[in-house]
Design a protein around this motif. Structure first.
Motif, PDB file in Angstrom:
ATOM      1  N   VAL A 197       0.867  -1.174   0.000  1.00 44.49           N
ATOM      2  CA  VAL A 197       0.000   0.000   0.000  1.00 44.49           C
ATOM      3  C   VAL A 197       0.906   1.227   0.000  1.00 44.49           C
ATOM      4  O   VAL A 197       1.783   1.344   0.863  1.00 44.49           O
ATOM      5  CB  VAL A 197      -0.888   0.068   1.271  1.00 44.49           C
ATOM      6  N   ILE A 198       0.714   2.082  -0.978  1.00 46.38           N
ATOM      7  CA  ILE A 198       1.437   3.351  -1.007  1.00 46.38           C
ATOM      8  C   ILE A 198       0.423   4.413  -0.605  1.00 46.38           C
ATOM      9  O   ILE A 198      -0.595   4.590  -1.278  1.00 46.38           O
ATOM     10  CB  ILE A 198       2.006   3.654  -2.423  1.00 46.38           C
ATOM     11  N   ALA A 199       0.697   5.066   0.507  1.00 45.43           N
ATOM     12  CA  ALA A 199      -0.289   6.010   1.050  1.00 45.43           C
ATOM     13  C   ALA A 199       0.408   7.296   1.455  1.00 45.43           C
ATOM     14  O   ALA A 199       1.568   7.290   1.874  1.00 45.43           O
ATOM     15  CB  ALA A 199      -0.974   5.394   2.267  1.00 45.43           C
ATOM     16  N   ALA A 200      -0.319   8.400   1.313  1.00 45.52           N
ATOM     17  CA  ALA A 200       0.235   9.706   1.704  1.00 45.52           C
ATOM     18  C   ALA A 200      -0.652  10.328   2.755  1.00 45.52           C
ATOM     19  O   ALA A 200      -1.874  10.144   2.735  1.00 45.52           O
ATOM     20  CB  ALA A 200       0.299  10.631   0.494  1.00 45.52           C
ATOM     21  N   ARG A 201      -0.014  11.032   3.693  1.00 49.01           N
ATOM     22  CA  ARG A 201      -0.794  11.804   4.675  1.00 49.01           C
ATOM     23  C   ARG A 201      -0.235  13.225   4.686  1.00 49.01           C
ATOM     24  O   ARG A 201       0.981  13.420   4.628  1.00 49.01           O
ATOM     25  CB  ARG A 201      -0.684  11.177   6.058  1.00 49.01           C
ATOM     26  N   SER A 202      -1.156  14.197   4.741  1.00 50.16           N
ATOM     27  CA  SER A 202      -0.722  15.598   4.778  1.00 50.16           C
ATOM     28  C   SER A 202      -0.677  16.060   6.232  1.00 50.16           C
ATOM     29  O   SER A 202      -1.202  15.387   7.131  1.00 50.16           O
ATOM     30  CB  SER A 202      -1.690  16.469   3.977  1.00 50.16           C
ATOM     31  N   ALA A 203      -0.077  17.228   6.442  1.00 53.51           N
ATOM     32  CA  ALA A 203       0.071  17.744   7.818  1.00 53.51           C
ATOM     33  C   ALA A 203      -1.288  17.974   8.469  1.00 53.51           C
ATOM     34  O   ALA A 203      -1.407  17.908   9.700  1.00 53.51           O
ATOM     35  CB  ALA A 203       0.881  19.027   7.792  1.00 53.51           C
ATOM     36  N   GLY A 256      -3.812  16.002   8.158  1.00 51.44           N
ATOM     37  CA  GLY A 256      -4.462  14.720   8.430  1.00 51.44           C
ATOM     38  C   GLY A 256      -5.199  14.097   7.259  1.00 51.44           C
ATOM     39  O   GLY A 256      -5.795  13.030   7.385  1.00 51.44           O
ATOM     40  N   GLU A 257      -5.116  14.752   6.097  1.00 51.51           N
ATOM     41  CA  GLU A 257      -5.759  14.170   4.899  1.00 51.51           C
ATOM     42  C   GLU A 257      -4.937  12.946   4.470  1.00 51.51           C
ATOM     43  O   GLU A 257      -3.702  12.980   4.492  1.00 51.51           O
ATOM     44  CB  GLU A 257      -5.743  15.233   3.792  1.00 51.51           C
ATOM     45  N   ILE A 258      -5.624  11.860   4.087  1.00 49.85           N
ATOM     46  CA  ILE A 258      -4.917  10.648   3.643  1.00 49.85           C
ATOM     47  C   ILE A 258      -5.355  10.286   2.236  1.00 49.85           C
ATOM     48  O   ILE A 258      -6.551  10.326   1.918  1.00 49.85           O
ATOM     49  CB  ILE A 258      -5.182   9.471   4.618  1.00 49.85           C
ATOM     50  N   ALA A 259      -4.389   9.966   1.385  1.00 51.48           N
ATOM     51  CA  ALA A 259      -4.700   9.542   0.007  1.00 51.48           C
ATOM     52  C   ALA A 259      -3.976   8.222  -0.238  1.00 51.48           C
ATOM     53  O   ALA A 259      -2.788   8.096   0.072  1.00 51.48           O
ATOM     54  CB  ALA A 259      -4.232  10.602  -0.986  1.00 51.48           C
ATOM     55  N   ILE A 260      -4.705   7.240  -0.777  1.00 49.01           N
ATOM     56  CA  ILE A 260      -4.130   5.902  -0.947  1.00 49.01           C
ATOM     57  C   ILE A 260      -4.184   5.505  -2.425  1.00 49.01           C
ATOM     58  O   ILE A 260      -5.223   5.628  -3.076  1.00 49.01           O
ATOM     59  CB  ILE A 260      -4.900   4.868  -0.086  1.00 49.01           C
ATOM     60  N   TYR A 261      -3.056   5.030  -2.938  1.00 51.97           N
ATOM     61  CA  TYR A 261      -2.990   4.549  -4.329  1.00 51.97           C
ATOM     62  C   TYR A 261      -3.647   3.173  -4.428  1.00 51.97           C
ATOM     63  O   TYR A 261      -3.819   2.477  -3.408  1.00 51.97           O
ATOM     64  CB  TYR A 261      -1.524   4.460  -4.766  1.00 51.97           C
ATOM     65  N   GLU A 303       1.246  10.084  12.966  1.00 53.00           N
ATOM     66  CA  GLU A 303       1.094  11.482  12.530  1.00 53.00           C
ATOM     67  C   GLU A 303       2.045  11.736  11.352  1.00 53.00           C
ATOM     68  O   GLU A 303       2.775  12.728  11.303  1.00 53.00           O
ATOM     69  CB  GLU A 303       1.345  12.446  13.690  1.00 53.00           C
ATOM     70  N   ALA A 304       1.999  10.774  10.432  1.00 56.25           N
ATOM     71  CA  ALA A 304       2.915  10.794   9.288  1.00 56.25           C
ATOM     72  C   ALA A 304       2.637  11.993   8.389  1.00 56.25           C
ATOM     73  O   ALA A 304       1.492  12.431   8.266  1.00 56.25           O
ATOM     74  CB  ALA A 304       2.727   9.509   8.492  1.00 56.25           C
ATOM     75  N   VAL A 305       3.685  12.500   7.769  1.00 57.06           N
ATOM     76  CA  VAL A 305       3.527  13.478   6.691  1.00 57.06           C
ATOM     77  C   VAL A 305       4.409  13.017   5.537  1.00 57.06           C
ATOM     78  O   VAL A 305       5.608  12.821   5.708  1.00 57.06           O
ATOM     79  CB  VAL A 305       3.929  14.905   7.137  1.00 57.06           C
ATOM     80  N   GLY A 306       3.782  12.813   4.382  1.00 55.24           N
ATOM     81  CA  GLY A 306       4.535  12.326   3.220  1.00 55.24           C
ATOM     82  C   GLY A 306       4.039  10.963   2.803  1.00 55.24           C
ATOM     83  O   GLY A 306       3.028  10.457   3.306  1.00 55.24           O
ATOM     84  N   ILE A 307       4.775  10.367   1.861  1.00 59.58           N
ATOM     85  CA  ILE A 307       4.436   9.020   1.369  1.00 59.58           C
ATOM     86  C   ILE A 307       5.021   7.974   2.298  1.00 59.58           C
ATOM     87  O   ILE A 307       6.169   8.101   2.749  1.00 59.58           O
ATOM     88  CB  ILE A 307       5.031   8.816  -0.049  1.00 59.58           C
ATOM     89  N   PHE A 308       4.241   6.948   2.589  1.00 57.80           N
ATOM     90  CA  PHE A 308       4.730   5.789   3.342  1.00 57.80           C
ATOM     91  C   PHE A 308       4.395   4.536   2.533  1.00 57.80           C
ATOM     92  O   PHE A 308       3.301   4.420   1.970  1.00 57.80           O
ATOM     93  CB  PHE A 308       4.070   5.707   4.729  1.00 57.80           C
ATOM     94  N   ASN A 335      -4.610  13.523  -6.882  1.00 58.41           N
ATOM     95  CA  ASN A 335      -5.479  12.384  -7.177  1.00 58.41           C
ATOM     96  C   ASN A 335      -4.620  11.126  -7.380  1.00 58.41           C
ATOM     97  O   ASN A 335      -3.694  11.131  -8.180  1.00 58.41           O
ATOM     98  CB  ASN A 335      -6.255  12.752  -8.458  1.00 58.41           C
ATOM     99  N   CYS A 336      -4.943  10.049  -6.662  1.00 63.17           N
ATOM    100  CA  CYS A 336      -4.148   8.811  -6.736  1.00 63.17           C
ATOM    101  C   CYS A 336      -4.616   7.860  -7.831  1.00 63.17           C
ATOM    102  O   CYS A 336      -4.026   6.794  -8.016  1.00 63.17           O
ATOM    103  CB  CYS A 336      -4.256   8.049  -5.412  1.00 63.17           C
ATOM    104  N   GLU A 337      -5.689   8.210  -8.536  1.00 62.08           N
ATOM    105  CA  GLU A 337      -6.295   7.223  -9.444  1.00 62.08           C
ATOM    106  C   GLU A 337      -5.407   6.851 -10.627  1.00 62.08           C
ATOM    107  O   GLU A 337      -4.613   7.662 -11.110  1.00 62.08           O
ATOM    108  CB  GLU A 337      -7.608   7.775  -9.998  1.00 62.08           C
ATOM    109  N   LEU A 338      -5.596   5.621 -11.097  1.00 66.44           N
ATOM    110  CA  LEU A 338      -4.935   5.163 -12.325  1.00 66.44           C
ATOM    111  C   LEU A 338      -5.505   5.932 -13.515  1.00 66.44           C
ATOM    112  O   LEU A 338      -6.702   6.220 -13.563  1.00 66.44           O
ATOM    113  CB  LEU A 338      -5.203   3.671 -12.530  1.00 66.44           C
ATOM    114  N   LYS A 339      -4.627   6.211 -14.496  1.00 64.78           N
ATOM    115  CA  LYS A 339      -5.084   6.856 -15.735  1.00 64.78           C
ATOM    116  C   LYS A 339      -5.406   5.800 -16.787  1.00 64.78           C
ATOM    117  O   LYS A 339      -5.796   6.110 -17.903  1.00 64.78           O
ATOM    118  CB  LYS A 339      -3.968   7.745 -16.299  1.00 64.78           C
ATOM    119  N   CYS A 340      -5.123   4.536 -16.440  1.00 66.50           N
ATOM    120  CA  CYS A 340      -5.307   3.432 -17.394  1.00 66.50           C
ATOM    121  C   CYS A 340      -5.917   2.259 -16.602  1.00 66.50           C
ATOM    122  O   CYS A 340      -6.106   2.361 -15.399  1.00 66.50           O
ATOM    123  CB  CYS A 340      -3.958   3.034 -17.991  1.00 66.50           C
ATOM    124  N   ALA A 341      -6.166   1.152 -17.275  1.00 64.91           N
ATOM    125  CA  ALA A 341      -6.822   0.039 -16.565  1.00 64.91           C
ATOM    126  C   ALA A 341      -5.878  -0.624 -15.565  1.00 64.91           C
ATOM    127  O   ALA A 341      -6.318  -1.177 -14.547  1.00 64.91           O
ATOM    128  CB  ALA A 341      -7.318  -0.984 -17.580  1.00 64.91           C
TER     129      ALA A 341
END
Ligand code: ADP
Length: 390
Positions: free
Chosen positions: A195-201, A203-208, A249-254, A305-311
């Motif tokens: 899982v590649i996930a990002a959290r902003s300062a 607290g927003e989380i975005a997951i690929y 309380e991560a900030v950045g990609i993990f 936006n973490c979404e794929l641009k392709c299938a």
């Protein structure tokens, strides 16, 4: 960068980012930085390291050289990390002097030692393989097979040993004598996921999209995006990412590496507090690359936006198979001719067996993805047969 500027940085645009490390991960971050109008300065030992030529500046020093990091911080608004081989105690002095680290040193603290990391996960109630701290003198804590890992500075399987019998155990014991080690259960996993996930300062989380990873000799060989998993497994993996990133309380990609067992149970293998090999497909296949996303998080910009641009996509690492100084131009040209392929070359001066020299991502259309994993696996084999040909 001193404390008054740290406070200012929450309201002022961050323009200069210092990166501790200057390998391929920092280099790929350099491309993203340019697109965002951010200057990247790296701390890395050699002028020939991959990120130096793409960075706006470089401090040529080892990554655990704290005085060099102080010099790096002098010209930067924030410091981030390409790898975790840092001197955390030394960096704490800089943090006390007002240097802004993202992720913060307190979020790195439970992750740098594999045993401490396992304890942290267990305390959070997250599932992990059974584990023990071990020094080579004590009796065997479990029956064969089991896994021995050096607690710090392991990477790409260096420092991870799958021990199947007494003979290999004795040779590993002799090899690792005197080191702090982690012993853990061997997990006969069905698949490995990441899982590649990002959290902003804030607290927003975005997951690929969750990916399947395949390793050979404990080194990542290929990554398939998205992983062919049930909705339940996907939700559980995402829940693990949320719990972890919020707790740290991560900030950045993990990067979060997981084992999926044949009865659909997830176990956390490892957390990397940085951009990750399993996320390289995002450069070509996703709306926002993991490198841009990391910079967005550490520079207090809205997450992308973490979404794929392709299938789907398959990423294959180009691993060194000999000691040489070749740039393998002919092979790279051949690889670039594969339909939907993007070839990334790290510009390392020397090839060594197992060394990551580059990677290829192939974008997949719906038809190929629907044909299933075997079809994707065949594309990876084509890449490997070109790469490994004599
Ligand atoms: P590194 O930090 O060097 O990448 P890891 O701990 O991630 O090392 O291990 C590398 C690989 O070794 C994993 O991706 C997996 O294939 C294998 N491995 C690690 N731990 C175990 C385990 N407990 N059971 C089975 N395989 C394992």
């Amino acid at each position: 960068m001193k404390s008054n500027q740290t406070a200012a940085s929450s309201s002022t645009k961050i323009q200069r980012v210092g990166v501790v490390g200057g390998g391929q991960l920092a280099s790929m971050m350099g491309d993203a930085a340019r697109a965002l109008g951010i200057a990247l300065v790296v701390q890395t030992p050699h002028a020939t390291d991959p990120a130096v030529s793409v960075a706006a500046g470089a401090v040529l020093a080892a990554v655990d050289d704290v005085l060099a990091t102080a010099q790096l911080a002098d010209g930067c608004d924030v410091i981030t990390f390409e790898n975790e081989f840092v001197d955390l105690d030394g960096l704490r002095t800089l943090e006390r002097q007002g240097v802004l680290f993202q992720p913060s040193l307190s979020s790195l603290d439970p992750l740098l030692d594999k045993y401490v990391q396992r304890c942290y996960l267990k305390d959070l109630g997250l599932p992990t393989p059974g584990f023990w701290a071990w020094d080579c003198s004590a009796d065997l804590p479990i029956d064969f097979p089991f896994v021995v890992k050096v607690r710090r500075h392991g990477y790409d399987g260096q420092g991870t040993f799958i021990v199947k019998d007494r003979e290999s155990f004795e040779s590993i014991r002799a090899k690792l004598k005197g080191q702090s080690l982690l012993v853990e259960e061997f997990v006969p996993f069905d698949r490995e996921l990441a899982v590649i996930a990002a959290r902003s300062a804030n607290g927003e989380i975005a997951i690929y999209p969750i990916v399947e990873t395949q390793q050979q000799n404990q080194v990542c060989r290929l990554v398939i995006a998205p992983a062919d998993i049930s909705l339940d497994v996907k939700s559980e993996a995402e829940a693990i990412a949320h719990t972890l990133l919020n707790s740290l309380e991560a900030v950045g990609i993990f990067g979060i590496e997981l084992f999926l067992t044949s009865d659909n149970k997830l176990l956390v293998n490892e957390i990397a507090p940085r951009t990750h090999n399993s996320g390289h497909f995002t450069i070509d296949a996703c709306e926002t690359s993991q490198f841009e996303q990391h910079l967005r998080a550490v520079c207090q910009l809205p997450l992308g936006n973490c979404e794929l641009k392709c299938a789907g996509a398959v990423m294959v690492n180009l691993l060194g198979y000999e000691s040489a100084e070749s740039d393998y131009l002919e092979k790279r040209k051949q690889l670039a001719q594969i339909d939907g392929a993007f070839v990334h070359w790290y510009g390392k001066k020397e090839s060594r067996p197992g060394r990551k020299l580059g990677h290829v991502t192939v974008l997949l259309d719906r038809e190929v993805v629907d044909q299933g994993r075997m079809q994707v696996q065949a594309i990876a084999q084509t890449i490997e047969s070109i790469w490994n040909a004599n």
